[in-house]
Design an enzyme around this catalytic site. Structure first.
Site, PDB file in Angstrom:
ATOM      1  N   HIS A 298      -2.997   0.582   1.677  1.00  0.00           N
ATOM      2  CA  HIS A 298      -1.775   1.019   0.992  1.00  0.00           C
ATOM      3  C   HIS A 298      -1.794   2.463   0.526  1.00  0.00           C
ATOM      4  O   HIS A 298      -0.880   2.899  -0.164  1.00  0.00           O
ATOM      5  CB  HIS A 298      -1.497   0.131  -0.221  1.00  0.00           C
ATOM      6  CG  HIS A 298      -1.128  -1.273   0.128  1.00  0.00           C
ATOM      7  ND1 HIS A 298       0.173  -1.682   0.290  1.00  0.00           N
ATOM      8  CD2 HIS A 298      -1.894  -2.355   0.359  1.00  0.00           C
ATOM      9  CE1 HIS A 298       0.191  -2.980   0.591  1.00  0.00           C
ATOM     10  NE2 HIS A 298      -1.064  -3.406   0.640  1.00  0.00           N
ATOM     11  N   LYS A 489       9.904   5.130 -10.670  1.00  0.00           N
ATOM     12  CA  LYS A 489       8.633   4.812 -10.034  1.00  0.00           C
ATOM     13  C   LYS A 489       7.536   5.186 -11.021  1.00  0.00           C
ATOM     14  O   LYS A 489       7.806   5.821 -12.042  1.00  0.00           O
ATOM     15  CB  LYS A 489       8.460   5.594  -8.732  1.00  0.00           C
ATOM     16  CG  LYS A 489       8.772   7.106  -8.881  1.00  0.00           C
ATOM     17  CD  LYS A 489       8.729   7.839  -7.538  1.00  0.00           C
ATOM     18  CE  LYS A 489      10.008   7.718  -6.749  1.00  0.00           C
ATOM     19  NZ  LYS A 489       9.895   6.838  -5.599  1.00  0.00           N
ATOM     20  N   ARG A 490       6.275   4.783 -10.741  1.00  0.00           N
ATOM     21  CA  ARG A 490       5.170   5.217 -11.584  1.00  0.00           C
ATOM     22  C   ARG A 490       5.158   6.745 -11.662  1.00  0.00           C
ATOM     23  O   ARG A 490       5.552   7.422 -10.709  1.00  0.00           O
ATOM     24  CB  ARG A 490       3.837   4.722 -11.008  1.00  0.00           C
ATOM     25  CG  ARG A 490       3.619   3.247 -11.178  1.00  0.00           C
ATOM     26  CD  ARG A 490       3.705   2.849 -12.621  1.00  0.00           C
ATOM     27  NE  ARG A 490       2.523   3.315 -13.317  1.00  0.00           N
ATOM     28  CZ  ARG A 490       1.524   2.544 -13.695  1.00  0.00           C
ATOM     29  NH1 ARG A 490       1.564   1.249 -13.482  1.00  0.00           N
ATOM     30  NH2 ARG A 490       0.476   3.042 -14.330  1.00  0.00           N
ATOM     31  N   LYS A 495       4.010  12.072  -6.729  1.00  0.00           N
ATOM     32  CA  LYS A 495       5.418  11.655  -6.633  1.00  0.00           C
ATOM     33  C   LYS A 495       6.363  12.755  -7.135  1.00  0.00           C
ATOM     34  O   LYS A 495       7.562  12.689  -6.978  1.00  0.00           O
ATOM     35  CB  LYS A 495       5.646  10.356  -7.402  1.00  0.00           C
ATOM     36  CG  LYS A 495       4.871   9.165  -6.833  1.00  0.00           C
ATOM     37  CD  LYS A 495       5.127   7.908  -7.646  1.00  0.00           C
ATOM     38  CE  LYS A 495       4.251   6.725  -7.243  1.00  0.00           C
ATOM     39  NZ  LYS A 495       4.742   6.014  -6.045  1.00  0.00           N
ATOM     40  N   THR A 597       8.865   1.687  -1.771  1.00  0.00           N
ATOM     41  CA  THR A 597       9.751   0.545  -1.554  1.00  0.00           C
ATOM     42  C   THR A 597      10.991   0.661  -2.444  1.00  0.00           C
ATOM     43  O   THR A 597      12.022   0.079  -2.142  1.00  0.00           O
ATOM     44  CB  THR A 597       9.016  -0.783  -1.862  1.00  0.00           C
ATOM     45  OG1 THR A 597       8.292  -0.630  -3.091  1.00  0.00           O
ATOM     46  CG2 THR A 597       8.064  -1.144  -0.756  1.00  0.00           C
ATOM     47  N   LYS A 601      15.092  -0.247  -1.881  1.00  0.00           N
ATOM     48  CA  LYS A 601      15.950  -1.005  -2.808  1.00  0.00           C
ATOM     49  C   LYS A 601      17.208  -0.201  -3.140  1.00  0.00           C
ATOM     50  O   LYS A 601      18.307  -0.752  -3.255  1.00  0.00           O
ATOM     51  CB  LYS A 601      15.176  -1.334  -4.091  1.00  0.00           C
ATOM     52  CG  LYS A 601      14.038  -2.322  -3.870  1.00  0.00           C
ATOM     53  CD  LYS A 601      13.031  -2.318  -5.016  1.00  0.00           C
ATOM     54  CE  LYS A 601      11.720  -2.961  -4.559  1.00  0.00           C
ATOM     55  NZ  LYS A 601      10.564  -2.605  -5.402  1.00  0.00           N
TER      56      LYS A 601
HETATM   57  C1  Z2T Z   1       0.160   0.888  -5.222  1.00  0.00           C
HETATM   58  O1  Z2T Z   1       1.252   0.497  -5.908  1.00  0.00           O
HETATM   59  C2  Z2T Z   1       0.265   1.431  -3.943  1.00  0.00           C
HETATM   60  C3  Z2T Z   1      -0.874   1.787  -3.268  1.00  0.00           C
HETATM   61  C4  Z2T Z   1      -2.122   1.617  -3.863  1.00  0.00           C
HETATM   62  O2  Z2T Z   1      -3.223   1.969  -3.165  1.00  0.00           O
HETATM   63  C5  Z2T Z   1      -2.243   1.099  -5.138  1.00  0.00           C
HETATM   64  C6  Z2T Z   1      -1.104   0.732  -5.802  1.00  0.00           C
HETATM   65 CL1  Z2T Z   1      -1.219   0.069  -7.371  1.00  0.00          CL
HETATM   66  C7  Z2T Z   1      -4.458   1.499  -3.548  1.00  0.00           C
HETATM   67  C8  Z2T Z   1       1.629   1.542  -3.311  1.00  0.00           C
HETATM   68  C9  Z2T Z   1       1.894   2.813  -2.522  1.00  0.00           C
HETATM   69  O3  Z2T Z   1       1.666   3.939  -3.321  1.00  0.00           O
HETATM   70  C10 Z2T Z   1       3.335   2.803  -2.026  1.00  0.00           C
HETATM   71  O4  Z2T Z   1       3.613   3.927  -1.236  1.00  0.00           O
HETATM   72  C11 Z2T Z   1       3.591   1.529  -1.219  1.00  0.00           C
HETATM   73  O5  Z2T Z   1       4.965   1.418  -0.910  1.00  0.00           O
HETATM   74  C12 Z2T Z   1       3.156   0.301  -1.999  1.00  0.00           C
HETATM   75  O6  Z2T Z   1       1.830   0.427  -2.440  1.00  0.00           O
HETATM   76  C13 Z2T Z   1       3.270  -0.966  -1.179  1.00  0.00           C
HETATM   77  O7  Z2T Z   1       2.665  -0.823   0.075  1.00  0.00           O
END
Ligand code: Z2T
Length: 756
Positions: A298, A489-490, A495, A597, A601
């Site tokens: 991810h 988003k976070r 970002k 994601t 949405k």
């Molecule tokens: C996270 O939310 C995502 C990746 C991570 O890598 C960890 C966390 Cl907590 C270890 C996110 C990505 O940043 C985002 O781009 C992606 O859409 C999402 O995972 C789901 O795949």
């Protein structure tokens, strides 16, 4: 508001009924996916349940009799915040789509007693308050503990051996067809610790999400991994199958590297308990493992790739776990050198599991899993061409892409009832809720002025609701005829909420310098949490809260723009904010956001994307084209080449553009009424040993300003805007998690989608 007790009981009954049916109908002959994730963020269970109950379910009549407002209801339902952001939310979307598509999957996760913190703003800063999602006796109303499925997990060695009972609690998710899947959230039960070992150390396993203490964190990962492997083996044998049948009975899905310890755990149990005395034991065990595991990556952010010291694994877990890892590493080196004469020794070395005493979890996963995937086209491409290039050259066939998706039952049908009704009316039925490709038929209405008007009306009503909420929560007035420009988003440097802030400062200066500055009034709305230890991210929050004050309290500026930061952004807040958005800010530095994601949405609800060619934005752009999206910024290959050559100089952009320089200088010259020297240093000098402006904020600034100019010009043409908004909804079907789950079935899990 306290939620009506009767209603809670009704929802619980509905869940229990489906759960009973689910357990009765468990298909023991088909392969099961165990999706093992340290995080899940389902949001309000009441919402998740109601949204998929058919119209003739008696519960609706009862709700009507009770005269209940759903929005208040959902906002006051405490959500299990067992995750951080996209990764945890994706897990919940996968569960919902599997329930809908009748795909036999369960989520295994930990049941943290304290989930992600509740965010409060105090004196212009984020303060973390512990989040209470359970009642005073620690129970959650919508879960069903299953003690008969508990497993004992063992830690340590010799006289220090400790065993911990892990008990799954089931939270059912009903799908659109009325079936359900479960999330098994494991809690700690009985602990057996010898004299001299403090059992409290093991109580902490289910205490909190992402605890800072690395020892506890490793125990958490092992507890979840061992529980899952043991459950799978027990169930395989209970069916009367041989251990060699495990890969036909289960697919164990490693969701990012947090559950990688399942690999040595499975090998350990096979070798020590099931294949003892067989001369080919390792080969049989290895063959089973390589047909059982799949791995999804991810992120490519180096700091998020997990590495554990081997000594820690050896000391805290059964010593055989360390041995298994060493053996995987040894055999891997043998195999890779033998089979890949074309690779350099440096390439081979980069794939090693153990490097300088550290266990590289992703490397172990990739070598073992039969399928490895990224979560958006560009992300998978970068994995194959760069980050994991050696692996890809050595074993290209196991790599694939599955672009993320989101459940549109939650984020469109439930969150935006006005739009749901309009779509259903236009398409003549609501079958689009389960067959999202049907949304495409909306294209026929994109030019229809009465449909355009309805779209804008629905959006306007949603904007008024959000404005009322912001007024109540933050005391800020947002006129509903402003453009609602939303970044939710976070908070993370990559970002680039900071880019958004610099643009706000720039506009502020423009308006003050020229009171006639022509600008469609815009509200910049934020939502998101910063990790409690992430200093720069917390500074960004402080900056946004400063801008709120300065902008909103200035009588001249506030006529043309407003700033608002919604406190404690979570799944339920998302459902409120997304339908009210005109402009979706997706502005990460190209190559850094794996997928995103939230972008999906927002598109689904008709927001137009303002973004870089990063993550799934690339695929959104493929769908909607130049007119349906506002693109800006460096492309991924440019970013990667600057990084490789080290030839980006943030001072160039800063010195060249006086307006940008002014905005950056204001971070430290006192004009914002506070000092943001760390953010200033980040841009011009680099922080924590990193290059200056490592996320190319200054480089992309001009192009970002231009994109915003296009947005405002375009907004002046409501019919054009509405047309693109309709096209966005029509073309969002590809980003449904139903499509994603179907692809996982075909390419990764190798099981049929839907009923056999
Ligand atoms: C996270 O939310 C995502 C990746 C991570 O890598 C960890 C966390 Cl907590 C270890 C996110 C990505 O940043 C985002 O781009 C992606 O859409 C999402 O995972 C789901 O795949």
């Amino acid at each position: 508001m306290t939620i009506d007790q009767k209603l809670l009981l009704e929802v619980r009954e509905a869940l229990r009924n489906r759960l009973d049916e689910y357990i009765r109908n468990m298909k023991f002959d088909s392969k099961q996916v165990l999706y093992v994730s340290m995080e899940t963020m389902p949001g309000s269970t009441i919402a998740n349940t109601l949204m998929n109950l058919p119209e003739d379910d008696p519960i609706w009549q009862k709700l009507q009799d009770l005269n209940i407002n759903y929005e208040d209801l959902v906002l006051s339902d405490p959500e299990p915040a067992l995750g951080n952001g996209g990764l945890g939310r994706l897990t919940a979307c996968i569960a919902e789509s599997c329930a809908t598509g009748d795909v036999p999957l369960s989520v295994n996760t930990l049941r943290y007693r304290t989930g992600l913190f509740r965010q409060k703003f105090v004196n212009g800063e984020q303060v973390e308050v512990s989040d209470i999602w359970c009642d005073s006796s620690g129970n959650y109303f919508f879960e069903f503990p299953l003690p008969q499925a508990a497993q004992r997990v063992e830690f340590g060695n010799g006289n220090n051996k400790v065993s911990v009972e892990m008990i799954p609690c089931l939270i059912p998710q009903i799908g659109a067809g009325g079936r359900c899947v479960v999330t098994a959230a494991c809690k700690v039960g009985e602990i057996n610790a010898p004299y001299g070992v403090d059992p409290e150390l093991y109580r902490r396993i289910d205490e909190q999400l992402y605890c800072e203490d690395q020892f506890t964190r490793l125990r958490q990962e092992y507890a979840l991994s061992s529980f899952t492997v043991k459950s799978a083996i027990r169930s395989c044998l209970a069916k009367g199958h041989r251990i060699e049948d495990l890969p036909n009975d289960f697919c164990l899905h490693i969701n990012d590297t947090h559950a990688s310890l399942m690999i040595p755990e499975l090998l350990r149990i096979l070798l020590d308990e099931h294949l003892q005395g067989r001369y080919d034991a390792w080969d049989v065990a290895w063959d089973i493992a390589t047909r059982t595991f799949v791995y999804t990556n991810h992120t490519i952010m180096a700091e998020a790739l997990e590495k554990w010291p081997l000594w820690m694994i050896e000391q805290m877990l059964p010593y055989r776990i360390g041995q298994m890892i060493i053996e995987i590493d040894r055999r891997m080196m043998e195999r890779l050198t033998r089979d890949n004469p074309q690779l350099t020794s440096k390439q081979i070395e980069s794939m090693r599991v153990i490097q300088d005493g550290m266990v590289h979890m992703a490397n172990m996963d990739i070598f073992t899993a039969y399928s490895v995937n990224g979560v958006a086209k560009i992300h998978t491409q970068i994995l194959c061409q760069r980050e994991l290039n050696a692996f890809w050259l050595a074993m290209p066939k196991k790599f694939c892409n599955v672009t993320n998706g989101v459940t549109l039952r939650k984020f469109l049908a439930f969150a935006n009832p006005g739009l749901r009704e309009l779509i259903t009316k236009l398409l003549g039925s609501d079958t689009w809720i389960r067959d999202t490709t049907k949304l495409r038929e909306l294209l026929d209405y994109a030019d229809d002025s009465s449909v355009q008007a309805s779209f804008l009306e629905i959006r306007h009503a949603e904007k008024e609701e959000l404005a009322a909420f912001i007024k109540e929560q933050r005391g800020i007035d947002i006129p509903s005829d402003f453009i609602f420009d939303v970044q939710i988003k976070r908070i993370h440097m990559y970002k680039r909420q900071l880019l958004n802030c610099l643009h706000i400062i720039y506009l502020y200066n423009q308006i003050l310098n020229d009171p006639d500055f022509d600008m469609v009034p815009t509200a910049f709305i934020f939502g998101g949490k910063a990790a409690s230890s992430y200093r720069q991210a917390k500074d960004v929050i402080r900056l946004i809260l400063r801008l709120e004050k300065i902008v909103n309290e200035n009588p001249i500026v506030s006529r043309k723009m407003r700033v608002a930061f919604v406190e404690n952004y979570n799944v339920s807040k998302a459902m409120l904010m997304i339908p009210a958005t005109d402009v979706s800010e997706q502005i990460s530095t190209a190559s850094t956001e794996a997928s995103g994601t939230g972008n999906m949405k927002l598109m689904l609800n008709g927001a137009l994307t303002l973004g870089t060619l990063d993550g799934a934005n690339v695929e959104i752009y493929e769908e909607v084209g130049d007119k349906g999206m506002f693109l800006f910024g460096l492309h991924a290959d440019e970013v990667l080449s600057y990084q490789a050559n080290g030839n980006y100089c943030s001072w160039d952009a800063y010195k060249k553009n006086p307006e940008l320089k002014k905005a950056v200088d204001m971070l430290v010259d006192g004009s914002l009424g506070d000092n943001f020297s760390e953010l200033y240093n980040e841009l011009l000098y680099g922080e924590y040993g990193n290059a200056p402006d490592r996320f190319f904020v200054l480089k992309d600034f001009e192009s970002y300003v231009k994109a915003h100019r296009h947005v405002r010009a375009f907004y002046k043409k409501p019919s054009e805007w509405a047309k693109q908004s309709i096209r966005n909804v029509a073309l969002a079907g590809r980003f449904s998690s139903d499509r994603m789950v179907r692809e996982y079935c075909e390419k990764v899990w190798k099981i049929p989608y839907g009923k056999v």
